[in-house]
Design an enzyme around this catalytic site. Structure first.
Site, PDB file in Angstrom:
ATOM      1  N   ASP A   1       0.876  -1.175   0.000  1.00 60.66           N
ATOM      2  CA  ASP A   1       0.000   0.000   0.000  1.00 60.66           C
ATOM      3  C   ASP A   1       0.911   1.222   0.000  1.00 60.66           C
ATOM      4  O   ASP A   1       1.994   1.169  -0.571  1.00 60.66           O
ATOM      5  CB  ASP A   1      -0.955  -0.044   1.198  1.00 60.66           C
TER       6      ASP A   1
ATOM      7  N   HIS B   1       1.578   1.974  -3.281  1.00 61.36           N
ATOM      8  CA  HIS B   1       0.538   2.786  -3.918  1.00 61.36           C
ATOM      9  C   HIS B   1       1.017   4.218  -4.111  1.00 61.36           C
ATOM     10  O   HIS B   1       0.585   4.896  -5.040  1.00 61.36           O
ATOM     11  CB  HIS B   1      -0.738   2.762  -3.087  1.00 61.36           C
TER      12      HIS B   1
END
Length: 549
Positions: A291, A325
């Site tokens: 993430d 991300h």
């Protein structure tokens, strides 16, 4: 006798490339830890490093003894040390040797549900593998490994695995979602995924109310709350159930020379989330996670605004982020505000987004005084620079076959829940590949404002899109795009300036200018002869909105 952990904080000097970019700014000073030299080996407390014996009691007894002695070093020696939750205490340096693995058990029963915090809200969570609260002068150091056994906890999307990996995962047990596209390790995990606001301790809810979805409430691996003088140095932190490193409401945090690793499919597998913290230094560290890589937060929505504690006075430098991300990220839980960030000399390779700033209606909070310099990027999957006030809690890059529609533009009243993005200064950026160079999208009722982008060379499939912004200034920016028109799209924005803009020869269209709110677009010191068409105007925009000098 005391010794200093992490030593003195290096100062910016004229030879430091960031010094010029941050000239005139008062740099944060971060207080450092210091410990007695007394050493407590966990093996002397009955721990066995054979990877089989559960050492929870022995390790925690060693930490308690060290604390009662006035502090010192608790050593994790050679071996694989299986354990349940470890609770830190003040004046203790948990030191993990190079040839040691602190491995957290897959037995969920070892992790009781406790009152914790998740994405800025008070929540029931399984107790974190490593935790500490209201402590002072603590550290996790060494060059060994902390492994959270996160694969036992996390759900996995089919689209993020190869066919063979997916078949092996299904064969290991667990359950599938109704559409067969998500794997869950247990029935409690599946049930939790279908529960509204799972774990949230509001409206009279207690920890006991969530026992039936316990497995879903994955813990952050290292959770440090309301601690002062914290050092994380040298260690590899990997395979976390949820977020990897989570300092919350801490002061004087130093993170140096750490490796933070998670599989790229690790949902919520952030690298570090610095939340409502004051005075922090993150340097010389590497992140490769599932993430966001390096993320700044300060609470979510009304609860975050009630807390009202910003993350402020933070230096981030000399870090590398691989898969994530976002490389450096602010938000989306930034309801307490974020200010005085100094980010420099970082490299992002293969991240979905490079510099990622995200929020949405309802958050509130002000993000301001953000200073970023000397950033290198390579193979960015989405945007190199993204400012977005329409965050939807989805992966930043759509999966294969996934369709997303742009949000409908509506004006809402300005309230305490209206977020503010302003006063960003970003300079000296090189990017050798991205889907889009720059994306700016504010709210109609609260435009993003005062963004200064200087000295950039960005190679991307598409150039720049700017919507609902005021005061965006590009100086000496080169956008190397494919022959995709337009290079720059401006929608309902004003006071946008381009000075020394460079773009590919022979481009079909340089500017697409849209919206009746668009005005005061200025282009200086820029050759326009290389574009077949300088500008097109639509949706109420007039030619008077563009001035070329």
């Amino acid at each position: 006798m005391l010794f200093a952990g992490a030593f003195a904080q290096p100062k910016h000097t004229p030879n430091n490339p960031a010094a010029k970019a941050f000239a005139g700014k008062i740099m944060p000073q971060v207080k450092q830890v210091a410990f007695k030299r007394d050493t407590f080996n966990i093996a002397h407390f009955g721990a066995k490093g054979n990877g089989q014996a559960l050492n929870t009691v022995s390790i925690n007894n060693a930490i308690t003894a060290c604390n009662k002695n006035g502090g010192g070093v608790v050593t994790i020696p050679t071996g694989i040390w299986l354990t349940g939750p470890v609770v830190l205490k003040s004046n203790v340096n948990l030191h993990i040797n190079r040839d040691a693995v602190l491995l957290f058990t897959k037995d969920f029963d070892q992790y009781p549900l406790v009152e914790g915090n998740w994405e800025g809200l008070p929540s029931a969570r399984n107790q974190s593998p490593i935790s500490g609260k209201n402590l002072e002068n603590i550290a996790i150091t060494g060059s060994g490994i902390v492994d959270g056994n996160g694969d036992a906890w996390r759900m996995v999307k089919k689209d993020k695995l190869t066919e063979s990996q997916w078949k092996n995962l299904i064969a290991s047990g667990g359950l599938l979602s109704e559409d067969k596209k998500t794997w869950y390790p247990s029935e409690k995990t599946l049930k939790g995924s279908q529960t509204k606001q799972p774990g949230v301790l509001l409206n009279g809810k207690t920890v006991k109310d969530y026992e039936d979805i316990k497995d879903f409430l994955r813990p952050n691996m290292v959770a440090l709350t309301s601690c002062k003088k914290v050092l994380l140095e040298g260690v590899t932190f990997q395979n976390s159930p949820a977020w990897n490193l989570h300092p919350l409401l801490c002061e004087d945090v130093t993170v140096r020379n750490v490796q933070v690793k998670n599989p790229w499919y690790a949902q919520n597998g952030d690298g570090i989330d610095l939340e409502s913290c004051k005075n922090a230094l993150i340097e010389n560290s590497t992140f490769d996670v599932g993430d966001d890589g390096i993320c700044i937060k300060s609470g979510r929505d009304e609860e975050g605004r009630k807390r009202g504690v910003p993350t402020e006075n933070v230096i981030i430098r000399n870090c590398i982020v691989y898969h994530a991300h976002g490389g450096f990220v602010i938000g989306s839980e930034m309801s307490g505000g974020v200010k005085n960030m100094f980010v420099s000399n970082c490299t992002f390779v293969g991240t979905d987004i490079g510099l990622r700033f995200k929020t949405t209606r309802g958050r509130g909070g002000v993000v301001e005084k953000i200073y970023i310099a000397n950033i290198n990027m390579k193979d960015i999957v989405g945007e190199a620079l993204l400012f977005d006030m329409y965050y939807e809690a989805k992966d930043p890059v759509p999966l294969a076959g996934e369709k997303r529609e742009a949000p409908k533009a509506e004006i809402f009243p300005v309230t305490a829940g209206t977020p503010v993005f302003k006063d960003f200064h970003i300079s000296n950026v090189i990017c050798t590949g991205a889907a889009k160079a720059i994306f700016v999208r504010g709210l109609p009722e609260m435009n993003i404002s005062d963004i200064y982008l200087d000295n950039m060379v960005i190679k991307a499939n598409k150039g720049m899109e700017c919507t609902e912004a005021i005061g965006v200034h590009l100086n000496n920016v080169q956008l190397i795009t494919n022959n995709t028109s337009p290079v720059i799209s401006i929608n309902n924005s004003s006071a946008i300036t381009f000075d020394g803009l460079k773009y590919p020869d022979g481009i079909d269209l340089l500017f697409s200018i849209n919206g009746d709110k668009t005005k005061n677009i200025r282009v200086n010191n820029t050759s326009l002869t290389s574009a077949k068409n300088k500008a097109e105007f639509a949706n109420g925009a007039s030619e008077q909105s563009l001035t070329i000098n």
